[in-house]
Design an enzyme around this catalytic site. Structure first.
Site: not given
Ligand code: AMP
Length: 382
Positions: A7, A177, A203, A207, A272, A320, A371
């Site tokens: 990436n 995503h 997701h 983001g 958090r 999630g 991913e």
């Protein structure tokens, strides 16, 4: 066979090396501050974490160092053992509905689509060219964040704006995503033991996006032309009235970077910190969380109706997978659909498992996303 999943950002290069088809992770890490001063890289290999400061003038040097590390750590003996390199691409427009070989035609289309994702697509091309130079014998593939959403019908991806915008400029929903939604929906189908399913995949990270997936194909997703649509995110506003008076430049900054949880709470984009604020009675954190959860519930309800029911709801990504309270609040608000959270099962972070009771009308699962593995699997099959 070794497959690299990479990436490339404009000044970074993240990578994971897999042994395929066993899917074992051999090496992973990130090169940072490429082309800037104080560059360095971190690598996890053979159970060790290594950090090295080194000059990284460009992505090619980063790939050369990666190869050297693979050899020094005895993961490969020769360059030719790396059979494939899968490159993550943010925007594939309407050209790409699946992973393809990164040939000249594909790269020129990615370049053409850069107007839709300027920073990301150009950086990815730099990464592809560098990888081709350093590993000329490996098969290079391009894996698109948008490809999984290409199965949406026109009434789902069109905006109610002048039709000429779509014809002339490609203005429509492309989603994002996609690699994550594809990965968790495939995994969910494996768990359910069938492919003729109706899934809602959430997701929810910094983001965030939700997709409706029928029989393994995406039928709707919450992100739009850009990632700033749908859910409330860490610092993005998601769906809102487009006529708020701002210049495009102001919109880009305020709606992408100063909105979302951060904008409402004034505290942080990180859930958090919001949870901490709620514990301390911070009213704006309470409001931010209420709005955040409400928007997610609205999308799940909307996709439940669109799919005509649902076989499973999947939670993935940072929030999630890890936020026990957010998942619980979402599922409790869906009680009208007969959904019942199992508080004990839900009391977990980052683990694949069912988090609803056996008599819940729809089961909900946590499935940690991967991913990088999805990119490696697609590359391996090509
Ligand atoms: P991602 O973009 O998928 O990496 O998700 C990052 C986000 O996940 C962070 O900004 C946090 O908001 C959230 N997150 C990570 N760990 C936790 C946790 N233990 N509890 C709540 N939220 C978390």
């Amino acid at each position: 066979m070794i497959i690299l999943s990479v990436n490339a950002g404009s000044s970074s290069l993240k990578f994971t090396g897999f042994e395929m088809p066993s899917e074992d992770v051999l090496i992973s890490g990130v090169f940072e501050r490429i082309g800037i001063d104080n560059s360095f890289y971190t690598i996890k290999v053979n159970g060790e974490k290594i950090k090295k400061e080194v000059e990284l003038p460009n992505h090619k040097v980063a790939f050369e160092i990666l190869i050297k590390e693979l050899m020094d750590n005895k993961i490969v003996e020769s360059l030719d053992e790396i059979k494939g390199v899968g490159h993550r691409i943010v925007q594939g427009g309407a050209y790409f509905d699946k992973t393809v070989i990164a040939d000249e035609d594909a790269v020129s289309k990615i370049d053409e689509l850069a107007s839709l994702a300027p920073l990301h697509n150009h950086a990815a091309i730099v990464g592809i060219n560098a990888a081709k130079e350093v590993m000329p014998n490996a098969v290079q593939t391009v894996v698109f964040d948008t490809a999984f959403h290409q199965t949406m019908a026109p009434c789902e991806y069109m905006y109610a704006v002048p039709y000429a915008w779509y014809k002339e400029y490609g203005i429509r929903k492309y989603g994002a995503h996609g690699t994550s939604h594809k990965y968790v929906s495939q995994r969910m189908n494996e768990i359910l033991g069938r492919n003729d399913t109706k899934l809602i995949t959430c997701h929810i990270g910094n983001g965030a996006s939700i997709s409706a997936v029928k029989d393994g194909k995406c039928v709707a997703t919450s992100m739009g032309l850009t990632p700033n649509a749908g859910l409330i995110m860490g610092s993005r506003c998601g769906d809102m009235d487009a006529t708020v008076g701002m210049t495009p430049k102001e919109m880009d900054i305020v709606l992408n970077k100063q909105s979302g949880l951060l904008g409402i709470s004034g505290v942080s984009s990180d859930s958090r910190d919001i949870e901490e604020g709620i514990k301390n009675g911070n009213e704006r954190c309470i409001l931010a969380q209420e709005m955040y959860v409400k928007r997610i519930v609205e999308y799940i309800a909307k996709y439940y109706v669109l799919l005509g029911g649902c076989d499973a709801i999947v939670f993935t990504a940072g929030v999630g997978e890890n936020s026990i309270s957010t998942r619980k609040e979402i599922l409790n608000k869906l009680a009208v659909l007969g959904i019942k959270v199992d508080e004990e099962a839900n009391n977990v972070r980052g683990e694949e498992r069912k988090i609803t009771t056996d008599d819940s009308a729809v089961p909900a699962y946590i499935i940690p996303t991967n991913e990088e593995l999805m990119i490696a699997k697609d590359t391996y099959s090509l």
